[in-house]
Motif scaffolding. Sequence first.
Motif, PDB file in Angstrom:
ATOM      1  N   LEU A 178      49.170 -61.811  22.649  1.00 24.60           N
ATOM      2  CA  LEU A 178      48.115 -62.277  21.761  1.00 24.60           C
ATOM      3  C   LEU A 178      46.793 -61.921  22.420  1.00 24.60           C
ATOM      4  O   LEU A 178      46.535 -62.307  23.566  1.00 24.60           O
ATOM      5  N   ILE A 179      45.957 -61.163  21.715  1.00 19.34           N
ATOM      6  CA  ILE A 179      44.693 -60.666  22.248  1.00 19.34           C
ATOM      7  C   ILE A 179      43.534 -61.282  21.481  1.00 19.34           C
ATOM      8  O   ILE A 179      43.571 -61.379  20.259  1.00 19.34           O
ATOM      9  N   TYR A 180      42.500 -61.703  22.222  1.00 19.81           N
ATOM     10  CA  TYR A 180      41.281 -62.158  21.558  1.00 19.81           C
ATOM     11  C   TYR A 180      40.092 -61.895  22.470  1.00 19.81           C
ATOM     12  O   TYR A 180      40.241 -61.697  23.687  1.00 19.81           O
ATOM     13  N   LEU A 181      38.904 -61.867  21.893  1.00 19.43           N
ATOM     14  CA  LEU A 181      37.693 -61.579  22.642  1.00 19.43           C
ATOM     15  C   LEU A 181      37.344 -62.738  23.568  1.00 19.43           C
ATOM     16  O   LEU A 181      37.469 -63.905  23.195  1.00 19.43           O
ATOM     17  N   ARG A 182      36.918 -62.391  24.773  1.00 17.27           N
ATOM     18  CA  ARG A 182      36.492 -63.414  25.727  1.00 17.27           C
ATOM     19  C   ARG A 182      35.177 -64.017  25.246  1.00 17.27           C
ATOM     20  O   ARG A 182      34.209 -63.308  24.981  1.00 17.27           O
ATOM     21  N   ASP A 183      35.158 -65.338  25.120  1.00 12.67           N
ATOM     22  CA  ASP A 183      33.972 -66.021  24.616  1.00 12.67           C
ATOM     23  C   ASP A 183      33.880 -67.380  25.288  1.00 12.67           C
ATOM     24  O   ASP A 183      34.816 -68.185  25.210  1.00 12.67           O
ATOM     25  N   ARG A 184      32.752 -67.610  25.952  1.00 10.65           N
ATOM     26  CA  ARG A 184      32.584 -68.895  26.654  1.00 10.65           C
ATOM     27  C   ARG A 184      32.641 -70.067  25.683  1.00 10.65           C
ATOM     28  O   ARG A 184      33.085 -71.159  26.037  1.00 10.65           O
ATOM     29  N   ARG A 185      32.215 -69.847  24.440  1.00 11.33           N
ATOM     30  CA  ARG A 185      32.249 -70.910  23.440  1.00 11.33           C
ATOM     31  C   ARG A 185      33.160 -70.486  22.289  1.00 11.33           C
ATOM     32  O   ARG A 185      32.693 -70.113  21.219  1.00 11.33           O
ATOM     33  N   MET A 186      34.440 -70.527  22.534  1.00 10.76           N
ATOM     34  CA  MET A 186      35.401 -70.154  21.499  1.00 10.76           C
ATOM     35  C   MET A 186      35.327 -71.130  20.332  1.00 10.76           C
ATOM     36  O   MET A 186      35.265 -72.339  20.517  1.00 10.76           O
ATOM     37  N   SER A 187      35.330 -70.594  19.115  1.00 12.43           N
ATOM     38  CA  SER A 187      35.292 -71.449  17.938  1.00 12.43           C
ATOM     39  C   SER A 187      36.569 -72.278  17.864  1.00 12.43           C
ATOM     40  O   SER A 187      37.627 -71.873  18.346  1.00 12.43           O
ATOM     41  N   SER A 188      36.474 -73.425  17.233  1.00 12.72           N
ATOM     42  CA  SER A 188      37.635 -74.309  17.142  1.00 12.72           C
ATOM     43  C   SER A 188      38.734 -73.689  16.283  1.00 12.72           C
ATOM     44  O   SER A 188      39.916 -73.909  16.518  1.00 12.72           O
ATOM     45  N   LYS A 189      38.368 -72.871  15.268  1.00 11.67           N
ATOM     46  CA  LYS A 189      39.397 -72.251  14.438  1.00 11.67           C
ATOM     47  C   LYS A 189      40.197 -71.227  15.242  1.00 11.67           C
ATOM     48  O   LYS A 189      41.428 -71.149  15.119  1.00 11.67           O
ATOM     49  N   LEU A 190      39.509 -70.452  16.102  1.00 14.08           N
ATOM     50  CA  LEU A 190      40.222 -69.488  16.938  1.00 14.08           C
ATOM     51  C   LEU A 190      41.051 -70.215  17.991  1.00 14.08           C
ATOM     52  O   LEU A 190      42.192 -69.839  18.266  1.00 14.08           O
ATOM     53  N   ARG A 191      40.481 -71.254  18.579  1.00 14.82           N
ATOM     54  CA  ARG A 191      41.232 -72.037  19.573  1.00 14.82           C
ATOM     55  C   ARG A 191      42.496 -72.607  18.954  1.00 14.82           C
ATOM     56  O   ARG A 191      43.567 -72.589  19.573  1.00 14.82           O
ATOM     57  N   SER A 192      42.398 -73.104  17.725  1.00 12.95           N
ATOM     58  CA  SER A 192      43.579 -73.679  17.083  1.00 12.95           C
ATOM     59  C   SER A 192      44.646 -72.615  16.854  1.00 12.95           C
ATOM     60  O   SER A 192      45.843 -72.872  17.012  1.00 12.95           O
ATOM     61  N   PHE A 193      44.229 -71.390  16.494  1.00 14.56           N
ATOM     62  CA  PHE A 193      45.185 -70.303  16.260  1.00 14.56           C
ATOM     63  C   PHE A 193      45.831 -69.860  17.567  1.00 14.56           C
ATOM     64  O   PHE A 193      47.050 -69.654  17.633  1.00 14.56           O
ATOM     65  N   VAL A 194      45.031 -69.712  18.611  1.00 15.22           N
ATOM     66  CA  VAL A 194      45.567 -69.308  19.920  1.00 15.22           C
ATOM     67  C   VAL A 194      46.585 -70.325  20.408  1.00 15.22           C
ATOM     68  O   VAL A 194      47.696 -69.972  20.838  1.00 15.22           O
ATOM     69  N   ASP A 195      46.236 -71.604  20.350  1.00 12.95           N
ATOM     70  CA  ASP A 195      47.155 -72.652  20.811  1.00 12.95           C
ATOM     71  C   ASP A 195      48.436 -72.657  19.987  1.00 12.95           C
ATOM     72  O   ASP A 195      49.536 -72.843  20.531  1.00 12.95           O
ATOM     73  N   PHE A 196      48.311 -72.462  18.690  1.00 15.84           N
ATOM     74  CA  PHE A 196      49.488 -72.470  17.817  1.00 15.84           C
ATOM     75  C   PHE A 196      50.418 -71.308  18.146  1.00 15.84           C
ATOM     76  O   PHE A 196      51.637 -71.480  18.264  1.00 15.84           O
ATOM     77  N   VAL A 197      49.871 -70.096  18.253  1.00 17.93           N
ATOM     78  CA  VAL A 197      50.699 -68.914  18.510  1.00 17.93           C
ATOM     79  C   VAL A 197      51.376 -69.009  19.871  1.00 17.93           C
ATOM     80  O   VAL A 197      52.567 -68.702  20.006  1.00 17.93           O
ATOM     81  N   VAL A 198      50.644 -69.440  20.888  1.00 20.57           N
ATOM     82  CA  VAL A 198      51.235 -69.569  22.221  1.00 20.57           C
ATOM     83  C   VAL A 198      52.329 -70.638  22.222  1.00 20.57           C
ATOM     84  O   VAL A 198      53.392 -70.464  22.815  1.00 20.57           O
TER      85      VAL A 198
END
Length: 305
Positions: free
Chosen positions: A278-298
């Motif tokens: 799972l690849i995503y852009l490095r961002d010090r302030r990750m949006s909550s929608k992206l965080r929710s997707f990353v956590d779900f997929v992992v």
Amino acid sequence: MDIFKAMTIFIRVVDTGSLTAAAAQCDLSPTMVGNHLQALEEHLGTRLINRTTRRQHLTEFGKAYYERCMEILGLVGDAEALALETQSSPKGRLRVTASATFGTERLIPALADYTARYPKVDIDVVITDTVVDLAEDGFEAAIRLGNLGDQHGADLVARPLAPYQLMLCAAPAYLAQHGELRRPEDLAQHNCLAYAYSSRSEWRSAQPSWRMTGPEGDISVPIAGRMRVDSAQGLRRAALAGMGIVMLPEIMLSQDIADGHLVRLLHGYTPPSRPLHLIYLRDRRMSSKLRSFVDFVVERFSAAL
């Protein structure tokens, strides 16, 4: 000078009617309030408030500037509230991409649970085996198959998922007509359904072969067949029709095997697996929608599973 802080202090001075009252509201000394107001006037190059020992009143410019400060600080407050709301509750439209087989067979069915868990998130999924540029193509995350190599730059985060395991299968009708396989070398006597690479692919002219690991170690077996297909689903359909043997991802074939439509071959030999990330852009302030997707997929497809 902090222009927003100076604007805020100026508004407090106007609203309260004195430096002393404004100082109490801003938790500053009257001297500091006066210094901020003086610095703001020097920055603007004009007076905002005419002050005497008994009273103060806004200049003509000060009145217009006061109204504009109220408008600006209101917008800043709205923006801050929106950011806090976005961070605390996943919402908005999320755009992701995934490889064809994994996206179709695993990600799309799993998104039923994701969208139920996060009802305020809308999601666009692009199913493709093409390697995309997340920033340039407007994707927030990608699920990529294979070794990352140069795809993984310093601006990307890669989270490993469970490896992509291949499997060797054929339909019972095909095996009844052409016989069972006892060892990998027997593949030379069978119709093997291989992938047809495009004319621009570096693999187009390569001799078709299948690799696997068995008791004697890693082996590579040359294969031949009457048909090649440039689609994993097309190869699966051909195998289901009894046209030959395929080596395809386990996630694509597991239900066909459970239903008895396909039979797994050469149990003592393991076809290769391919890494999945799972690849995503490095961002010090990750949006909550992206965080929710990353956590779900992992959570759902972790390499630890």
